[in-house]
Scaffold this motif. Structure first.
Motif, PDB file in Angstrom:
ATOM      1  N   GLY A   1       0.882  -1.140  -0.121  1.00  0.00           N
ATOM      2  CA  GLY A   1       0.083   0.079   0.034  1.00  0.00           C
ATOM      3  C   GLY A   1       0.628   1.233  -0.129  1.00  0.00           C
ATOM      4  N   ALA A   2       2.183   1.076   0.190  1.00  0.00           N
ATOM      5  CA  ALA A   2       2.910   2.269   0.178  1.00  0.00           C
ATOM      6  C   ALA A   2       2.990   2.810  -1.233  1.00  0.00           C
ATOM      7  N   ALA A   3       2.779   4.343  -1.189  1.00  0.00           N
ATOM      8  CA  ALA A   3       3.003   5.246  -2.671  1.00  0.00           C
ATOM      9  C   ALA A   3       4.309   4.776  -2.979  1.00  0.00           C
ATOM     10  N   LEU A   4       4.315   4.573  -4.643  1.00  0.00           N
ATOM     11  CA  LEU A   4       5.557   4.205  -5.161  1.00  0.00           C
ATOM     12  C   LEU A   4       6.496   5.628  -5.125  1.00  0.00           C
ATOM     13  N   PRO A   5       7.628   5.766  -5.039  1.00  0.00           N
ATOM     14  CA  PRO A   5       8.479   6.760  -5.236  1.00  0.00           C
ATOM     15  C   PRO A   5       8.268   7.778  -6.447  1.00  0.00           C
ATOM     16  N   GLY A   6       8.010   9.036  -6.059  1.00  0.00           N
ATOM     17  CA  GLY A   6       7.781   9.876  -7.020  1.00  0.00           C
ATOM     18  C   GLY A   6       6.113  10.571  -6.980  1.00  0.00           C
ATOM     19  N   SER A   7       5.287   9.525  -6.277  1.00  0.00           N
ATOM     20  CA  SER A   7       3.878   9.621  -6.165  1.00  0.00           C
ATOM     21  C   SER A   7       3.703  10.941  -5.192  1.00  0.00           C
TER      22      SER A   7
ATOM     23  N   ALA B   1     -19.113  -8.291  -6.428  1.00  0.00           N
ATOM     24  CA  ALA B   1     -19.965  -9.345  -6.214  1.00  0.00           C
ATOM     25  C   ALA B   1     -19.742 -10.444  -5.625  1.00  0.00           C
ATOM     26  N   GLY B   2     -20.466 -10.876  -4.509  1.00  0.00           N
ATOM     27  CA  GLY B   2     -19.950 -11.734  -3.504  1.00  0.00           C
ATOM     28  C   GLY B   2     -19.235 -11.420  -2.219  1.00  0.00           C
ATOM     29  N   GLY B   3     -19.095  -9.938  -2.184  1.00  0.00           N
ATOM     30  CA  GLY B   3     -18.660  -9.252  -1.053  1.00  0.00           C
ATOM     31  C   GLY B   3     -17.063  -8.691  -1.361  1.00  0.00           C
ATOM     32  N   GLY B   4     -16.971  -7.434  -0.360  1.00  0.00           N
ATOM     33  CA  GLY B   4     -15.899  -6.758  -0.834  1.00  0.00           C
ATOM     34  C   GLY B   4     -15.999  -5.513  -1.514  1.00  0.00           C
ATOM     35  N   ILE B   5     -14.834  -4.542  -1.112  1.00  0.00           N
ATOM     36  CA  ILE B   5     -14.978  -3.047  -1.890  1.00  0.00           C
ATOM     37  C   ILE B   5     -13.703  -2.808  -2.454  1.00  0.00           C
ATOM     38  N   ASN B   6     -13.721  -2.603  -3.724  1.00  0.00           N
ATOM     39  CA  ASN B   6     -12.442  -1.988  -4.317  1.00  0.00           C
ATOM     40  C   ASN B   6     -12.397  -0.385  -4.036  1.00  0.00           C
ATOM     41  N   PHE B   7     -11.459   0.082  -3.515  1.00  0.00           N
ATOM     42  CA  PHE B   7     -11.127   1.500  -3.241  1.00  0.00           C
ATOM     43  C   PHE B   7     -10.329   1.716  -4.424  1.00  0.00           C
ATOM     44  N   TYR B   8     -10.406   2.630  -5.330  1.00  0.00           N
ATOM     45  CA  TYR B   8      -9.282   2.825  -6.288  1.00  0.00           C
ATOM     46  C   TYR B   8      -8.610   4.097  -5.700  1.00  0.00           C
ATOM     47  N   LEU B   9      -7.250   4.077  -5.791  1.00  0.00           N
ATOM     48  CA  LEU B   9      -6.265   4.815  -4.998  1.00  0.00           C
ATOM     49  C   LEU B   9      -5.819   6.227  -6.161  1.00  0.00           C
ATOM     50  N   PRO B  10      -5.127   7.063  -5.743  1.00  0.00           N
ATOM     51  CA  PRO B  10      -4.968   8.217  -6.906  1.00  0.00           C
ATOM     52  C   PRO B  10      -3.611   7.935  -7.333  1.00  0.00           C
ATOM     53  N   VAL B  11      -2.624   6.882  -6.817  1.00  0.00           N
ATOM     54  CA  VAL B  11      -1.337   6.555  -7.335  1.00  0.00           C
ATOM     55  C   VAL B  11      -0.957   5.194  -7.398  1.00  0.00           C
ATOM     56  N   PRO B  12      -0.198   4.781  -8.003  1.00  0.00           N
ATOM     57  CA  PRO B  12       0.203   3.294  -7.798  1.00  0.00           C
ATOM     58  C   PRO B  12       1.029   2.986  -6.482  1.00  0.00           C
ATOM     59  N   VAL B  13       0.730   1.825  -6.189  1.00  0.00           N
ATOM     60  CA  VAL B  13       1.390   1.346  -4.550  1.00  0.00           C
ATOM     61  C   VAL B  13       2.155  -0.009  -4.646  1.00  0.00           C
ATOM     62  N   ILE B  14       2.456  -0.157  -3.696  1.00  0.00           N
ATOM     63  CA  ILE B  14       3.426  -1.660  -3.587  1.00  0.00           C
ATOM     64  C   ILE B  14       2.295  -2.757  -3.254  1.00  0.00           C
ATOM     65  N   GLN B  15       2.391  -3.658  -3.880  1.00  0.00           N
ATOM     66  CA  GLN B  15       1.302  -4.867  -3.844  1.00  0.00           C
ATOM     67  C   GLN B  15       1.578  -5.498  -2.724  1.00  0.00           C
ATOM     68  N   GLY B  16       0.298  -6.254  -2.027  1.00  0.00           N
ATOM     69  CA  GLY B  16       0.620  -7.112  -0.711  1.00  0.00           C
ATOM     70  C   GLY B  16      -0.745  -7.047  -0.117  1.00  0.00           C
ATOM     71  N   TYR B  17      -0.627  -7.870   1.064  1.00  0.00           N
ATOM     72  CA  TYR B  17      -1.719  -8.109   1.727  1.00  0.00           C
ATOM     73  C   TYR B  17      -1.541  -7.610   3.210  1.00  0.00           C
ATOM     74  N   VAL B  18      -2.500  -7.165   3.991  1.00  0.00           N
ATOM     75  CA  VAL B  18      -2.640  -6.516   5.367  1.00  0.00           C
ATOM     76  C   VAL B  18      -3.722  -6.987   6.108  1.00  0.00           C
ATOM     77  N   LEU B  19      -3.412  -7.557   7.033  1.00  0.00           N
ATOM     78  CA  LEU B  19      -4.490  -8.243   7.805  1.00  0.00           C
ATOM     79  C   LEU B  19      -4.790  -7.691   9.121  1.00  0.00           C
TER      80      LEU B  19
END
Length: 219
Positions: free
Chosen positions: A31-37, A65-83
């Motif tokens: 979720g970290a904003a990529l450098p330069g963002s 569909a089936g549950g969950g929400i996608n929140f679009y972010l203003p910039v690209p981010v580091i991919q991964g999972y946070v629980l």
């Protein structure tokens, strides 16, 4: 020093710098904003409400569909999972107290712009009616970053700051129980704006003759 040794030394230095930069970025977490963002703060809840930097969020919010929400972010981010975990949610079926899951990935819009997306899911509880973020089960690989929920039950949530070293980093504030509301400063500014509009309208009307004045006989 021979030319070959100079080239070897230069290659070693450049490789070390590259690996150090990559390690620094990855250490910032999912979720970290990529450098330069440009940095941002997203506040969101399980119903799909959200604020960006304390004000209205102009980015797409997409229930899945089936549950969950996608929140679009203003910039690209580091991919991964946070629980997010909560001791209150510990049961025999859920011994670790899993509560909410953020999945970060990037996507390319029709415009060609690449942006980040946070998929947010929350294990179904006793809410009635169910929230948009509710899901039956979490599916995530190991390793996963784990953070705690805080606050009393019924008014709890979590904050994920993946890149504190980055002055223009991202901050995610999840409201697990409750509804997102504008920050006090936003409410004050909105109220002042409404008062100004009302005052301008009143002043404009005061400066114009009314219909009665226009129909009154003149001397």
């Amino acid at each position: 020093m021979t030319t070959r040794n100079r080239l070897l030394l230069l290659t070693t230095i450049l490789t070390a710098c590259y690996l150090a930069a990559a390690t620094s970025v990855l250490a910032q977490g999912p979720g970290a904003a990529l450098p330069g963002s440009i940095g941002f703060t997203l506040t969101f809840d399980e119903k799909g409400n959200s604020l960006l930097n304390g004000g209205p969020n102009p980015n797409l919010v997409q229930p899945i569909a089936g549950g969950g929400i996608n929140f679009y972010l203003p910039v690209p981010v580091i991919q991964g999972y946070v629980l997010a975990t909560d001791p209150v949610d510990i049961t025999t079926a859920n011994p670790t107290g899993m509560s909410d899951l953020m999945v970060f990935f990037n996507t390319t819009l029709a415009s060609g712009q690449t942006v980040g997306v946070m998929n947010f899911g929350s294990l179904i509880d006793d809410n009635s009616p169910p929230d948009l973020a509710d899901v039956n089960v979490f599916n995530f690989p190991q390793p996963v970053t784990t953070i705690p929920e805080t606050g009393p039950e019924g008014s709890n949530g979590f904050t994920w700051v993946p890149d504190p070293p980055n002055a223009a980093g991202a901050v995610y504030i999840g409201i697990s129980d409750g509804v997102v509301a504008p920050e006090p400063s936003t409410i004050v500014l909105g109220g002042l704006g409404m008062i100004s509009l009302i005052a301008m309208s009143w002043r404009h009307r005061q400066g114009r003759p009314s219909a009665v004045d226009c129909l009154a006989p003149r001397d």
